[in-house]
Design an enzyme around this catalytic site. Structure first.
Site, PDB file in Angstrom:
ATOM      1  CB  SER A  56       1.367  -7.848   0.628  1.00 21.95           C
ATOM      2  OG  SER A  56       2.407  -6.912   1.128  1.00 21.95           O
ATOM      3  CG  HIS A  96       2.635  -6.063   5.511  1.00 21.27           C
ATOM      4  ND1 HIS A  96       2.337  -7.461   5.810  1.00 21.27           N
ATOM      5  CD2 HIS A  96       2.682  -6.139   4.050  1.00 21.27           C
ATOM      6  CE1 HIS A  96       2.493  -8.153   4.893  1.00 21.27           C
ATOM      7  NE2 HIS A  96       2.503  -7.207   3.739  1.00 21.27           N
ATOM      8  CG  ASP A 122       1.818  -9.110   8.252  1.00 17.04           C
ATOM      9  OD1 ASP A 122       1.049  -9.427   7.348  1.00 17.04           O
ATOM     10  OD2 ASP A 122       2.241  -8.063   8.341  1.00 17.04           O
TER      11      ASP A 122
END
Length: 179
Positions: A56, A96, A122
């Site tokens: 990701s 992230h 998210d």
């Protein structure tokens, strides 16, 4: 040297040799724990080293990259910064990038994250009803990395037989190379 002869060697050890081997093993484990706890104190993070488990964050980080984290409370969260966070109901931390900040008049700061390789933010990963993260959700901030070093961890988790093979090889190595 086969496995049967290794067990014969262990059986031939006297109590003093066996105790020495166990104490040496205990010292290795204790030293590793002390190093980990020391890193936790120095970095301010409950988990100073993490492995990227998914794609990701590509191209910034790839699956298997080993990240080094810090989490000093006095440092403000900034847009563009890569954070590692935990959300309620999930055991595995997520790596992230901070996408947006939401600052309130009372000084509290909330933020939204997104994986570089993901098409949406998210919010779907957060706990039900949670729209923003806070500093208490942050495990650490990425400060450096070693590419692909964490693939061993991923292989051991995804293929338990590989883990047992590695542990068996290490055990045999220790038995063969003892004094």
């Amino acid at each position: 040297m086969d496995v049967a002869s290794l067990f014969d060697d262990v059986k031939r050890m006297n109590k003093r040799q066996f105790l020495y081997q166990m104490l040496s093993f205990g010292m290795i484990v204790t030293s590793a724990l002390m190093i980990w706890k020391g890193l936790m104190v120095v970095t301010g993070s409950e988990s100073p080293i993490v492995v990227v488990l998914s794609g990701s964050m590509e191209p910034a980080f790839h699956r298997g990259d080993l990240l080094f984290l810090t989490n000093y409370p006095e440092e403000p969260v900034r847009v563009g910064e890569i954070v590692v966070f935990k959300v309620e109901g999930r055991d595995i931390p997520i790596v992230h990038r901070v996408l947006k900040l939401h600052e309130k008049n009372n000084g509290t700061v909330k933020f939204l994250t997104k994986g570089d390789n993901n098409s949406v933010d998210d919010r779907g990963l957060y706990a039900p009803g949670q729209l923003w993260l806070t500093k208490k959700d942050v495990v650490g901030r990425a400060r450096g990395f070693l590419p692909y070093v964490g693939m061993v961890t991923i292989l051991m988790n995804e293929y338990p037989k590989f883990k047992y093979a590695v542990l068996t090889c290490l055990g045999i190595y220790v038995l063969i190379h003892r004094e």
